[in-house]
Design an enzyme around this catalytic site. Sequence first.
Site, PDB file in Angstrom:
ATOM      1  N   GLY A  66      10.923 -16.342 -12.973  1.00 29.59           N
ATOM      2  CA  GLY A  66      10.847 -16.738 -11.569  1.00 29.59           C
ATOM      3  C   GLY A  66      11.752 -17.920 -11.317  1.00 29.59           C
ATOM      4  O   GLY A  66      12.498 -18.350 -12.193  1.00 29.59           O
ATOM      5  N   LYS A  67      11.685 -18.429 -10.090  1.00 30.65           N
ATOM      6  CA  LYS A  67      12.516 -19.568  -9.727  1.00 30.65           C
ATOM      7  C   LYS A  67      12.064 -20.823 -10.436  1.00 30.65           C
ATOM      8  O   LYS A  67      12.864 -21.655 -10.821  1.00 30.65           O
ATOM      9  CB  LYS A  67      12.427 -19.796  -8.217  1.00 30.65           C
ATOM     10  N   GLU A  68      10.745 -20.978 -10.537  1.00 32.79           N
ATOM     11  CA  GLU A  68      10.263 -22.239 -11.092  1.00 32.79           C
ATOM     12  C   GLU A  68       9.510 -22.067 -12.405  1.00 32.79           C
ATOM     13  O   GLU A  68       9.268 -23.036 -13.093  1.00 32.79           O
ATOM     14  CB  GLU A  68       9.377 -22.947 -10.075  1.00 32.79           C
ATOM     15  N   ALA A  69       9.156 -20.817 -12.724  1.00 32.07           N
ATOM     16  CA  ALA A  69       8.405 -20.597 -13.957  1.00 32.07           C
ATOM     17  C   ALA A  69       8.722 -19.216 -14.504  1.00 32.07           C
ATOM     18  O   ALA A  69       9.130 -18.319 -13.760  1.00 32.07           O
ATOM     19  CB  ALA A  69       6.908 -20.713 -13.677  1.00 32.07           C
ATOM     20  N   GLU A 167      -5.863 -15.742 -18.551  1.00 30.84           N
ATOM     21  CA  GLU A 167      -6.213 -14.334 -18.738  1.00 30.84           C
ATOM     22  C   GLU A 167      -5.043 -13.451 -18.295  1.00 30.84           C
ATOM     23  O   GLU A 167      -4.442 -13.685 -17.254  1.00 30.84           O
ATOM     24  CB  GLU A 167      -7.441 -14.040 -17.863  1.00 30.84           C
ATOM     25  N   ASP A 212       0.953 -20.272  -0.526  1.00 31.95           N
ATOM     26  CA  ASP A 212       2.051 -19.335  -0.800  1.00 31.95           C
ATOM     27  C   ASP A 212       1.473 -17.929  -0.956  1.00 31.95           C
ATOM     28  O   ASP A 212       1.897 -17.158  -1.807  1.00 31.95           O
ATOM     29  CB  ASP A 212       2.797 -19.770  -2.074  1.00 31.95           C
ATOM     30  N   ASN A 217       1.673 -12.402  -4.501  1.00 31.42           N
ATOM     31  CA  ASN A 217       0.818 -13.260  -5.313  1.00 31.42           C
ATOM     32  C   ASN A 217      -0.619 -12.740  -5.369  1.00 31.42           C
ATOM     33  O   ASN A 217      -1.575 -13.494  -5.551  1.00 31.42           O
ATOM     34  CB  ASN A 217       0.887 -14.707  -4.818  1.00 31.42           C
ATOM     35  N   ASP A 234      -0.811 -17.568  -8.779  1.00 39.38           N
ATOM     36  CA  ASP A 234       0.274 -18.444  -8.329  1.00 39.38           C
ATOM     37  C   ASP A 234      -0.211 -19.536  -7.375  1.00 39.38           C
ATOM     38  O   ASP A 234       0.129 -19.545  -6.199  1.00 39.38           O
ATOM     39  CB  ASP A 234       1.367 -17.588  -7.666  1.00 39.38           C
TER      40      ASP A 234
HETATM   41  N1  LIG Z   1      -2.326 -13.702 -15.326  1.00 44.00           N
HETATM   42  C1  LIG Z   1      -1.386 -12.783 -15.144  1.00 44.00           C
HETATM   43  N2  LIG Z   1      -1.571 -11.513 -15.583  1.00 44.00           N
HETATM   44  C2  LIG Z   1      -0.603 -10.580 -15.401  1.00 44.00           C
HETATM   45  N3  LIG Z   1       0.572 -10.816 -14.792  1.00 44.00           N
HETATM   46  C3  LIG Z   1       0.803 -12.063 -14.335  1.00 44.00           C
HETATM   47  C4  LIG Z   1      -0.147 -13.104 -14.484  1.00 44.00           C
HETATM   48  N4  LIG Z   1       0.354 -14.239 -13.932  1.00 44.00           N
HETATM   49  C5  LIG Z   1       1.574 -13.914 -13.470  1.00 44.00           C
HETATM   50  N5  LIG Z   1       1.860 -12.616 -13.697  1.00 44.00           N
HETATM   51  C6  LIG Z   1       3.112 -11.920 -13.339  1.00 44.00           C
HETATM   52  O1  LIG Z   1       4.163 -12.864 -13.280  1.00 44.00           O
HETATM   53  C7  LIG Z   1       4.684 -12.946 -11.960  1.00 44.00           C
HETATM   54  C8  LIG Z   1       5.039 -14.379 -11.624  1.00 44.00           C
HETATM   55  O2  LIG Z   1       3.903 -15.209 -11.662  1.00 44.00           O
HETATM   56  P1  LIG Z   1       3.571 -16.232 -10.504  1.00 44.00           P
HETATM   57  O3  LIG Z   1       2.393 -17.022 -10.941  1.00 44.00           O
HETATM   58  O4  LIG Z   1       3.476 -15.515  -9.212  1.00 44.00           O
HETATM   59  O5  LIG Z   1       4.838 -17.201 -10.555  1.00 44.00           O
HETATM   60  P2  LIG Z   1       6.123 -17.343  -9.598  1.00 44.00           P
HETATM   61  O6  LIG Z   1       5.979 -16.390  -8.442  1.00 44.00           O
HETATM   62  O7  LIG Z   1       6.085 -18.766  -9.156  1.00 44.00           O
HETATM   63  O8  LIG Z   1       7.275 -17.021 -10.463  1.00 44.00           O
HETATM   64  C9  LIG Z   1       3.596 -12.357 -11.075  1.00 44.00           C
HETATM   65  O9  LIG Z   1       4.126 -11.785  -9.902  1.00 44.00           O
HETATM   66  C10 LIG Z   1       2.972 -11.309 -11.952  1.00 44.00           C
HETATM   67  O10 LIG Z   1       3.714 -10.118 -11.915  1.00 44.00           O
HETATM   68 MG   LIG Z   2       4.437 -15.667  -7.403  1.00 46.34          MG
END
Ligand SMILES: Nc1ncnc2c1ncn2[C@@H]1O[C@H](COP(=O)(O)OP(=O)(O)O)[C@@H](O)[C@H]1O
Ligand SMILES: [Mg+2]
Length: 283
Positions: A66-69, A167, A212, A217, A234
């Site tokens: 992602g952009k930040e993680a 999880e 957000d 999300n 998120d």
């Molecule tokens: N606990 C989780 N279990 C399964 N997939 C996850 C989980 N957390 C994140 N993801 C996947 O990673 C993607 C990015 O995570 P997210 O927390 O939305 O971060 P960001 O949007 O800031 O990059 C999510 O859209 C999802 O597809």
């Molecule tokens: Mg996200």
Amino acid sequence: MSTDNPAAFDWAALSYTEISENLAEGQRWSTWRSVDRLSRGPQPRPSWLVTSQAAIDTELGILKTGKEADVFLLERAVPGAESCLLAAKRYRSSEHRLFRRADSYTEGRRGRDSRENRAVRLKSGFGRQIEAARWAQAEFATLKLLWSAGVPVPYPVQVDGGEILMEFIAEGNAAAPRLAQCRPSVDQLRWLWPQLVEALIRFGRLQLAHGDLSPFNLLVRGLDGAEPELVVIDVPQVLDLVGNPNGAEFLHRDCRNVADWFVRKGLDVDADALFAEVVAAAW
Ligand SMILES: Nc1ncnc2c1ncn2[C@@H]1O[C@H](COP(=O)(O)OP(=O)(O)O)[C@@H](O)[C@H]1O
Ligand SMILES: [Mg+2]
């Protein structure tokens, strides 16, 4: 490690030092024992969680950048005994979005001008590392709060620097899809909507807004059945509905983002009614 298949390796016959010598790239000792109690998830802990001191973390792959993680899939296992899958969300430290967004989201949350704040402003390597850890800590604390309040979020396992382990939300043996990618039937939409309303009301009772929220999300599992389940993810930018002057505005946008999606998919719901319900829960 001397074999490609960790499960086939006879870990039990090895000493601590021997195992350490045999850890492959992408493996580490479980970090569970090295984080303090506050950095661990709330009680009662789910029974699937591996907390053994002897566990080894193996990175299985990347779920999403992602952009930040970046989010990775990790297995925490005592080889041959127990194992669980975890999602590892790792904040990257260089992104401007973090800094730009930080202002309106964290208004009213101002800290001392510490060495840390100065480092963050200077965007030094150290500063970026601290900034990543702050976002991870913030998201982890929020996940704990939400989990304990009964909001469907992934169980927060631990936070360590810029890395959150939580999880893994699975659908079969893959990651659960984002709502945005799903084509639920109208009956399934009808089943999902009240879950969303209930989740947002629980946010509201905590006087929080997601900040957000969108179909990107929200994860969905069980779409092959009649009773699919929504999971909210998120949450680093969750904001204080009362203390943040833009709180209501962010909440309204959250409500529109999700309600509009349900409307487009054919369910007759109303963003303003949702907004009013959440506001009523908060005050
Ligand atoms: N606990 C989780 N279990 C399964 N997939 C996850 C989980 N957390 C994140 N993801 C996947 O990673 C993607 C990015 O995570 P997210 O927390 O939305 O971060 P960001 O949007 O800031 O990059 C999510 O859209 C999802 O597809
Ligand atoms: Mg996200």
